[in-house]
Design a protein around this motif. Sequence first.
Motif, mmCIF file in Angstrom:
data_model
loop_
_atom_site.group_PDB
_atom_site.id
_atom_site.type_symbol
_atom_site.label_atom_id
_atom_site.label_comp_id
_atom_site.label_asym_id
_atom_site.label_seq_id
_atom_site.Cartn_x
_atom_site.Cartn_y
_atom_site.Cartn_z
ATOM 1 N N UNK A 12 7.403 12.804 -26.674
ATOM 2 C CA UNK A 12 6.284 13.382 -27.425
ATOM 3 C C UNK A 12 6.779 14.491 -28.355
ATOM 4 N N UNK A 13 7.675 15.351 -27.850
ATOM 5 C CA UNK A 13 8.222 16.431 -28.666
ATOM 6 C C UNK A 13 9.049 15.870 -29.818
ATOM 7 N N UNK A 14 9.813 14.820 -29.543
ATOM 8 C CA UNK A 14 10.624 14.194 -30.593
ATOM 9 C C UNK A 14 9.731 13.650 -31.703
ATOM 10 N N UNK A 15 8.634 13.000 -31.333
ATOM 11 C CA UNK A 15 7.732 12.424 -32.328
ATOM 12 C C UNK A 15 6.996 13.508 -33.112
ATOM 13 N N UNK A 16 6.712 14.634 -32.465
ATOM 14 C CA UNK A 16 5.980 15.703 -33.134
ATOM 15 C C UNK A 16 6.892 16.563 -34.004
#
Length: 204
Positions: A12-16
């Motif tokens: 999720x952090x990578x995508x955000x």
Amino acid sequence: MAEKMEINPILKQVLELGPTVAFFLIYLRIRDDSYVFAGTEYSGFIVATIIFVPILLAAMGVLWFLTGKLSRMQIFTAFMVIFFGGLTAWFNDERFFKMKTTLVYGCFSAILGIGLLQGRSYLAFILNEMLPMRDEGWMILTKRLCAAFVLLAVANELVWRTMSTDLWVKIETFGFPIALMAFLMMQFSLLQQYLIEPDKDEDA
């Protein structure tokens, strides 16, 4: 109702955050180059901006596919990036993309400010399920965050108008997000007294 899907927090952090980091890395790679499209010459910064838009949309699309939802803040930020990225490319002027950050922070501050004038905390409306807190605490946090967004908007104007593009990109990518995260962590620590603890009496 459809069940909310959870994904790995790291993914999720990578995508955000990934698209912003990708923009930074692409800019570093092509900042000294220029490119000609349809007879018009574009700087490396503008080309990096143009590339950033589809990367952001792809990341948001994957996030929506995996979780089934996007926050209002994510949608608004994506709209601003697309709109000002488009203006930057159309007018071949990097100032539009730099001003985007000022307007994003300014809009966030204005939205929170409108709620405060109504005696409400829009932060509580968005985050209360994740972080139960008494109304007094939400009002204090909303006032402080509203002021913080104003300061960030002013800071962005000072940085892009008085400093180099290189420095602006670094501050935009790392400086502002780190400053905002540090501010929020400090506020949550200071507002511990307003947090609502789960009722443990029922377990007795």
